[in-house]
Scaffold this motif. Structure first.
Motif, mmCIF file in Angstrom:
data_model
loop_
_atom_site.group_PDB
_atom_site.id
_atom_site.type_symbol
_atom_site.label_atom_id
_atom_site.label_comp_id
_atom_site.label_asym_id
_atom_site.label_seq_id
_atom_site.Cartn_x
_atom_site.Cartn_y
_atom_site.Cartn_z
ATOM 1 N N PRO A 104 0.818 -1.221 0.000
ATOM 2 C CA PRO A 104 0.000 0.000 0.000
ATOM 3 C C PRO A 104 0.849 1.267 0.000
ATOM 4 C CG PRO A 104 0.010 -1.007 2.182
ATOM 5 C CD PRO A 104 0.704 -1.970 1.267
ATOM 6 N N VAL A 105 0.257 2.337 -0.492
ATOM 7 C CA VAL A 105 0.860 3.665 -0.419
ATOM 8 C C VAL A 105 0.230 4.376 0.775
ATOM 9 C CG1 VAL A 105 1.197 5.855 -1.631
ATOM 10 C CG2 VAL A 105 1.160 3.710 -2.909
ATOM 11 N N ALA A 106 1.026 5.146 1.501
ATOM 12 C CA ALA A 106 0.521 5.818 2.699
ATOM 13 C C ALA A 106 0.534 7.332 2.524
ATOM 14 C CB ALA A 106 1.356 5.433 3.919
ATOM 15 N N ILE A 107 -0.537 7.982 2.958
ATOM 16 C CA ILE A 107 -0.598 9.444 2.983
ATOM 17 C C ILE A 107 -0.727 9.867 4.444
ATOM 18 C CG2 ILE A 107 -1.860 11.519 2.289
ATOM 19 C CD1 ILE A 107 -2.862 10.051 -0.131
ATOM 20 N N TYR A 108 0.214 10.671 4.923
ATOM 21 C CA TYR A 108 0.211 11.158 6.291
ATOM 22 C C TYR A 108 -0.034 12.663 6.287
ATOM 23 C CZ TYR A 108 2.584 6.721 7.213
ATOM 24 O OH TYR A 108 2.916 5.391 7.278
ATOM 25 N N VAL A 109 -0.925 13.113 7.155
ATOM 26 C CA VAL A 109 -1.197 14.545 7.307
ATOM 27 C C VAL A 109 -1.000 14.901 8.772
ATOM 28 C CG1 VAL A 109 -2.862 16.414 7.011
ATOM 29 C CG2 VAL A 109 -2.864 14.479 5.416
ATOM 30 N N ARG A 110 -0.071 15.814 9.019
ATOM 31 C CA ARG A 110 0.239 16.212 10.385
ATOM 32 C C ARG A 110 0.246 17.732 10.487
ATOM 33 N NH1 ARG A 110 -0.877 11.836 10.892
ATOM 34 N NH2 ARG A 110 0.266 10.029 11.717
ATOM 35 N N ARG A 111 0.103 18.212 11.681
ATOM 36 C CA ARG A 111 0.222 19.647 11.934
ATOM 37 C C ARG A 111 1.647 19.931 12.397
ATOM 38 N NH1 ARG A 111 -4.313 23.350 14.922
ATOM 39 N NH2 ARG A 111 -3.252 25.359 14.687
ATOM 40 N N ASP A 112 2.304 20.866 11.739
ATOM 41 C CA ASP A 112 3.686 21.227 12.064
ATOM 42 C C ASP A 112 3.711 22.723 12.363
ATOM 43 O OD1 ASP A 112 6.367 21.453 12.378
ATOM 44 O OD2 ASP A 112 6.911 20.981 10.310
ATOM 45 N N GLY A 113 3.474 23.066 13.610
ATOM 46 C CA GLY A 113 3.352 24.473 13.977
ATOM 47 C C GLY A 113 2.111 25.067 13.327
ATOM 48 N N ASP A 114 2.295 26.118 12.556
ATOM 49 C CA ASP A 114 1.175 26.738 11.847
ATOM 50 C C ASP A 114 0.978 26.155 10.451
ATOM 51 O OD1 ASP A 114 0.653 28.423 13.958
ATOM 52 O OD2 ASP A 114 1.974 30.010 13.211
ATOM 53 N N MET A 115 1.745 25.120 10.115
ATOM 54 C CA MET A 115 1.680 24.545 8.773
ATOM 55 C C MET A 115 1.060 23.148 8.797
ATOM 56 S SD MET A 115 3.126 26.962 7.016
ATOM 57 C CE MET A 115 3.602 26.242 5.449
ATOM 58 N N ALA A 116 0.499 22.762 7.658
ATOM 59 C CA ALA A 116 0.033 21.381 7.473
ATOM 60 C C ALA A 116 1.109 20.640 6.696
ATOM 61 C CB ALA A 116 -1.276 21.353 6.710
ATOM 62 N N SER A 117 1.531 19.496 7.193
ATOM 63 C CA SER A 117 2.558 18.692 6.544
ATOM 64 C C SER A 117 1.911 17.446 5.943
ATOM 65 C CB SER A 117 3.640 18.299 7.558
ATOM 66 O OG SER A 117 4.561 17.407 6.969
ATOM 67 N N ILE A 118 2.051 17.270 4.622
ATOM 68 C CA ILE A 118 1.472 16.118 3.924
ATOM 69 C C ILE A 118 2.608 15.325 3.292
ATOM 70 C CG2 ILE A 118 -0.143 15.342 2.150
ATOM 71 C CD1 ILE A 118 -1.495 18.065 2.314
ATOM 72 N N SER A 119 2.644 14.023 3.528
ATOM 73 C CA SER A 119 3.665 13.184 2.905
ATOM 74 C C SER A 119 3.011 11.971 2.245
ATOM 75 C CB SER A 119 4.702 12.723 3.937
ATOM 76 O OG SER A 119 4.098 11.875 4.888
ATOM 77 N N VAL A 120 3.589 11.560 1.119
ATOM 78 C CA VAL A 120 3.139 10.366 0.398
ATOM 79 C C VAL A 120 4.315 9.395 0.369
ATOM 80 C CG1 VAL A 120 2.272 9.456 -1.786
ATOM 81 C CG2 VAL A 120 1.554 11.728 -1.018
ATOM 82 N N THR A 121 4.104 8.184 0.880
ATOM 83 C CA THR A 121 5.190 7.211 1.018
ATOM 84 C C THR A 121 4.826 5.898 0.335
ATOM 85 O OG1 THR A 121 5.691 8.152 3.192
ATOM 86 C CG2 THR A 121 6.687 6.029 2.679
ATOM 87 N N ASP A 122 5.742 5.411 -0.506
ATOM 88 C CA ASP A 122 5.531 4.091 -1.109
ATOM 89 C C ASP A 122 6.701 3.185 -0.750
ATOM 90 O OD1 ASP A 122 7.682 4.216 -3.081
ATOM 91 O OD2 ASP A 122 6.445 5.634 -4.184
ATOM 92 N N GLN A 123 6.628 1.926 -1.191
ATOM 93 C CA GLN A 123 7.664 0.937 -0.854
ATOM 94 C C GLN A 123 8.496 0.560 -2.076
ATOM 95 O OE1 GLN A 123 8.021 0.142 2.376
ATOM 96 N NE2 GLN A 123 6.323 1.578 2.723
ATOM 97 N N GLY A 124 8.613 1.482 -3.027
ATOM 98 C CA GLY A 124 9.374 1.209 -4.236
ATOM 99 C C GLY A 124 10.875 1.248 -3.994
ATOM 100 N N ARG A 125 11.632 1.078 -5.066
ATOM 101 C CA ARG A 125 13.087 1.029 -4.973
ATOM 102 C C ARG A 125 13.706 2.384 -4.677
ATOM 103 N NH1 ARG A 125 14.525 -1.551 -10.553
ATOM 104 N NH2 ARG A 125 12.508 -0.635 -11.066
ATOM 105 N N GLY A 126 12.960 3.442 -4.897
ATOM 106 C CA GLY A 126 13.486 4.770 -4.617
ATOM 107 C C GLY A 126 14.385 5.287 -5.727
ATOM 108 N N ILE A 127 14.978 6.441 -5.466
ATOM 109 C CA ILE A 127 15.822 7.117 -6.444
ATOM 110 C C ILE A 127 17.209 7.288 -5.847
ATOM 111 C CG2 ILE A 127 16.110 9.255 -7.780
ATOM 112 C CD1 ILE A 127 13.050 9.630 -7.468
ATOM 113 N N PRO A 128 18.267 6.965 -6.585
ATOM 114 C CA PRO A 128 19.623 7.154 -6.053
ATOM 115 C C PRO A 128 19.842 8.607 -5.619
ATOM 116 C CG PRO A 128 19.683 5.896 -8.092
ATOM 117 C CD PRO A 128 18.273 6.383 -7.935
ATOM 118 N N GLY A 129 20.626 8.779 -4.581
ATOM 119 C CA GLY A 129 20.856 10.104 -4.025
ATOM 120 C C GLY A 129 21.370 11.116 -5.013
ATOM 121 N N ASP A 130 22.213 10.657 -5.960
ATOM 122 C CA ASP A 130 22.791 11.610 -6.907
ATOM 123 C C ASP A 130 21.806 12.046 -7.984
ATOM 124 O OD1 ASP A 130 22.626 9.209 -8.197
ATOM 125 O OD2 ASP A 130 24.656 9.223 -9.000
#
Length: 204
Positions: free
Chosen positions: A156-182
């Motif tokens: 599954p893909v996960a969507i997280y919504v949190r309050r960060d001070g006066d801002m709303a923080s939204i993140s989308v996370t999957d379990q794929g291979r990702g992207i190399p740092g460079d």
């Protein structure tokens, strides 16, 4: 000083050629593939329509509908990119209820791939966030669509919504291979793609 100017001109020209080649390559794939499917389905219906079962005809019509929608989204994205590049898009800051907006995005992606499972975690008593609802919805849709295409639907893909001070923080996370740092910064360049042959689908 003249040498520096000439080198800068050469660098700009080379960058323009690279962008043009990437654009043509992406257009070639993203336009040809759905057009080929539509043409094949229409040809089959025209030549063999009466000999086909009702179920087969319905499948072909569904294919035409889906591929036409894919073309429409692709052309729409190109127009949107042009408008953003030209500065025509001016984000609006209006109160947006995040939970129903995220629900609409999940339903929209679900029409493309019902197998995609999306888990949500939204902080309780989350107030409306100041944002452009249409642009925010498009950003979240792009992220979920990328997760669907590149990480697959096994996890599954996960969507997280949190309050960060006066801002709303939204993140989308999957379990794929990702992207190399460079290459992390490069993903924000137009038409940048990972190396061919790494198992990822082609496209823009």
């Amino acid at each position: 000083a003249r040498l520096v100017r000439e080198n800068a001109k050469v660098a700009v020209a080379q960058e323009g050629e690279k962008l043009q080649a990437a654009l043509l390559s992406s257009l070639s794939h993203d336009l040809r593939t759905p057009l080929a499917s539509i043409t094949g389905a229409v040809t089959s219906l025209r030549q063999l329509g009466e000999k086909m079962s009702a179920e087969t005809r319905a499948d072909l019509l569904t294919s035409i509908e889906e591929e036409t929608g894919r073309l429409t989204r692709f052309v729409g994205n190109l127009f949107d990119m042009t408008r953003i590049e030209s500065g025509m898009v001016k984000p609006k800051r209006e109160p947006v209820e995040l939970e129903p907006l995220i629900g609409e995005v999940i339903a929209r992606v679900g029409k493309l791939d019902p197998a995609l499972e999306v888990e949500t975690s939204i902080a309780e008593a989350m107030p409306p966030a100041l944002a452009d609802a249409q642009l925010l919805e498009q950003v979240l849709f792009n992220l979920l669509d990328n997760a669907r295409k590149y990480a697959g639907t096994a996890e599954p893909v996960a969507i997280y919504v949190r309050r960060d001070g006066d801002m709303a923080s939204i993140s989308v996370t999957d379990q794929g291979r990702g992207i190399p740092g460079d290459e992390l910064e490069a993903v924000f360049e137009k038409f940048h793609r990972r190396a061919r042959g790494d198992g990822r689908p082609a496209g823009t």
